[in-house]
Design a protein around this motif. Structure first.
Motif, short mmCIF file in Angstrom:
data_model
loop_
_atom_site.label_atom_id
_atom_site.label_comp_id
_atom_site.label_asym_id
_atom_site.label_seq_id
_atom_site.Cartn_x
_atom_site.Cartn_y
_atom_site.Cartn_z
N LEU A 24 -34.07 16.07 8.78
CA LEU A 24 -33.53 14.78 8.87
C LEU A 24 -32.54 14.37 7.47
O LEU A 24 -31.83 13.26 7.78
N ALA A 25 -32.83 14.54 6.04
CA ALA A 25 -32.43 14.16 5.53
C ALA A 25 -30.91 14.85 5.26
O ALA A 25 -29.88 14.32 5.11
N THR A 26 -31.08 15.77 6.20
CA THR A 26 -28.98 16.43 6.40
C THR A 26 -28.25 15.52 7.21
O THR A 26 -27.42 15.03 7.13
N ALA A 27 -28.86 15.02 8.47
CA ALA A 27 -28.01 13.92 9.23
C ALA A 27 -28.32 12.54 8.22
O ALA A 27 -26.84 12.35 8.55
N PHE A 28 -29.28 12.47 7.25
CA PHE A 28 -28.58 10.79 7.12
C PHE A 28 -27.83 11.77 6.43
O PHE A 28 -26.51 10.43 6.04
N ALA A 29 -27.24 12.17 5.16
CA ALA A 29 -26.43 12.83 4.70
C ALA A 29 -24.68 13.15 5.16
O ALA A 29 -23.66 12.56 5.04
N ASP A 87 -33.65 2.53 -0.43
CA ASP A 87 -33.36 1.75 1.42
C ASP A 87 -34.20 2.18 1.87
O ASP A 87 -34.25 1.73 2.80
N ILE A 88 -34.62 4.13 2.50
CA ILE A 88 -35.03 3.73 3.38
C ILE A 88 -36.10 5.14 2.96
O ILE A 88 -35.50 5.94 2.05
N LEU A 89 -36.70 5.02 3.39
CA LEU A 89 -37.87 6.20 3.10
C LEU A 89 -39.07 7.09 4.36
O LEU A 89 -38.88 5.76 5.61
N VAL A 90 -38.81 8.38 4.11
CA VAL A 90 -39.04 9.01 5.65
C VAL A 90 -40.55 9.87 4.82
O VAL A 90 -40.32 10.33 4.34
N ASN A 91 -41.34 8.93 5.40
CA ASN A 91 -42.62 9.89 5.40
C ASN A 91 -43.11 10.84 6.23
O ASN A 91 -43.60 11.10 7.02
N ASN A 92 -42.69 12.07 5.79
CA ASN A 92 -42.80 13.56 6.12
C ASN A 92 -43.60 14.15 6.11
O ASN A 92 -43.56 15.22 6.96
N PRO A 232 -32.64 10.70 16.66
CA PRO A 232 -33.19 9.23 16.47
C PRO A 232 -33.84 8.80 15.21
O PRO A 232 -33.36 7.43 14.31
N ALA A 233 -33.58 9.54 14.04
CA ALA A 233 -33.52 9.49 12.77
C ALA A 233 -32.80 8.71 12.16
O ALA A 233 -33.47 7.04 12.24
N VAL A 234 -31.92 9.09 12.22
CA VAL A 234 -30.06 7.31 12.20
C VAL A 234 -30.89 6.71 12.53
O VAL A 234 -30.34 5.58 12.09
N PHE A 235 -30.75 6.67 13.79
CA PHE A 235 -31.14 5.47 14.52
C PHE A 235 -31.85 4.09 14.17
O PHE A 235 -31.65 3.13 13.74
N LEU A 236 -32.90 4.98 13.70
CA LEU A 236 -34.25 4.29 13.02
C LEU A 236 -33.89 3.69 11.27
O LEU A 236 -34.29 2.95 10.93
N ALA A 237 -33.06 4.34 11.40
CA ALA A 237 -32.33 4.47 9.38
C ALA A 237 -30.97 3.59 9.26
O ALA A 237 -30.88 2.94 7.92
N SER A 238 -30.99 3.26 10.57
CA SER A 238 -29.40 2.64 10.40
C SER A 238 -29.72 1.10 10.38
O SER A 238 -30.42 0.55 11.30
N SER A 239 -28.73 0.39 10.21
CA SER A 239 -28.73 -1.88 11.09
C SER A 239 -28.78 -1.48 12.16
O SER A 239 -28.92 -2.63 12.54
N ALA A 240 -28.01 -0.11 12.75
CA ALA A 240 -28.64 -0.44 14.74
C ALA A 240 -30.48 -0.79 15.05
O ALA A 240 -30.21 -1.04 16.57
N SER A 241 -30.86 -0.48 14.57
CA SER A 241 -32.04 -0.74 14.59
C SER A 241 -33.01 -2.25 13.79
O SER A 241 -34.48 -2.18 14.12
N ASP A 242 -32.25 -3.12 13.44
CA ASP A 242 -32.93 -3.36 12.27
C ASP A 242 -34.15 -5.00 13.34
O ASP A 242 -34.65 -5.97 13.40
#
Ligand code: NAP
Ligand code: GCO
Length: 264
Positions: A24-29, A87-92, A232-242
């Motif tokens: 997930l962190a790789t995808a965010f980067a 800005d983005i927290l993932v409780n993984n 799916p993680a990038v979608f939920l971390a982005s403004s596309a899912s506001d």
């Protein structure tokens, strides 16, 4: 235009030296975010930093036990000093103990609840005030099939992940007005170290019965990979899912929709 970019965002992914968190962190980067992650052991943090570097990612790694509120508050303060407001927290970060309930010690039950449910509360509580000051944020809780289903030997884990689904909904309810979206990702059965015991070959070289069982229960007829969770993680971390809030997105190859293949 729909925006999936994370340019200029700062993401904290807990327990992300390897496994799902690392993916997930790789995808965010790759989507433009700056990455902070933690692990319990310095050795694993160092390994994680090297693994991110191999992918061209300059991740900041920190030693922190997410069940310890003082360590978590110190972690958030260090990240804010090193990178800026999260800005983005993932409780993984998470553990599982596969023990029949009547054989499980209360201390073992509490340990799973501590990491898988109390810690997401502690870390979310630590980042929400700064998110509010900044005008919003994204919290993604890594739930599970066991947020919906039970099975033998995972009573503590299922109780924790069921609670995490409701904590997700409650954070969404309590902080939605501050432009904070809190959602869950519910991975199916993913091939990581956590599930390795369920896939290892038997002494006679045959497949683990649980391996065959999961493949028969999954319409996609395969185990998931951490990479399946990246989009799916990038979608939920982005403004596309506001306008998505309090939702658990199951990324499970269809397990929850399927009664399972008839035994041949
Ligand atoms: P994993 O391979 O076991 O990795 C878990 C990570 O969490 C490790 O880096 C671990 O660090 C870290 N961690 C554990 N306790 C911690 C603590 N107290 N403080 C800080 N870090 C801690 O697990 P995974 O398969 O990647 O799973 C990641 C998340 O997805 C978990 O929440 C899990 O419940 C969930 N999940 C997994 C699956 C699956 O099929 N794999 C499916 C659904 C949900 P150490 O190595 O130092 O312990
Ligand atoms: C188990 C597995 C599952 C997966 C995951 C499924 O023992 O049943 O570990 O719990 O980890 O949570 O979504």
């Amino acid at each position: 235009m729909v925006n999936f970019s994370l340019e200029g965002k700062i993401a904290l992914v807990t327990g992300a030296s390897y496994g799902i968190g690392f993916a997930l962190a790789t995808a965010f980067a790759e989507a433009g975010a700056k990455i902070a992650f933690n692990d319990i052991k310095q050795e694993l943090v160092d390994k994680g930093i090297a693994a991110y570097k191999e992918k061209g990612i300059e991740a900041k790694g920190y030693v922190c036990d997410v069940t310890d509120e003082d360590q978590v508050n110190e972690l958030v303060a260090k990240i804010e000093k090193d990178l800026g407001t999260i800005d983005i927290l993932v409780n993984n970060a998470g553990i599982i103990k596969r023990i029949p309930m009547t054989e499980m010690k209360a201390s073992e039950f509490r340990q799973v609840i501590d990491v898988d449910l109390n810690a997401p509360f502690i870390v979310s509580k630590a980042v929400i005030p700064s998110m509010i000051r900044k005008g919003g944020g994204k919290i993604i809780n890594i739930c599970s099939m066991m947020s919906e289903l039970g099975r033998e030997t995972v009573s503590a884990y299922a109780a924790a992940k069921g609670g995490l689904k409701m904590l997700t909904r409650n954070i969404a309810s309590e902080y939605g007005e501050y432009n904070i979206q809190c959602n869950g990702i519910g991975p199916g059965y993913i091939a990581t170290p956590q599930t390795a015991p369920l896939r290892e070959r038997q002494e006679d070289g045959s497949r683990h019965p649980f391996d065959a069982f999961i493949v028969a229960k999954t319409p996609a007829a395969r185990w998931g990979t951490p990479e399946d969770l990246m989009g799916p993680a990038v979608f939920l971390a982005s403004s596309a899912s506001d306008f998505v809030n309090g939702h658990v997105l199951y990324v499970d190859g269809g397990i929850l929709a399927y009664i399972g293949k008839q035994p041949q």
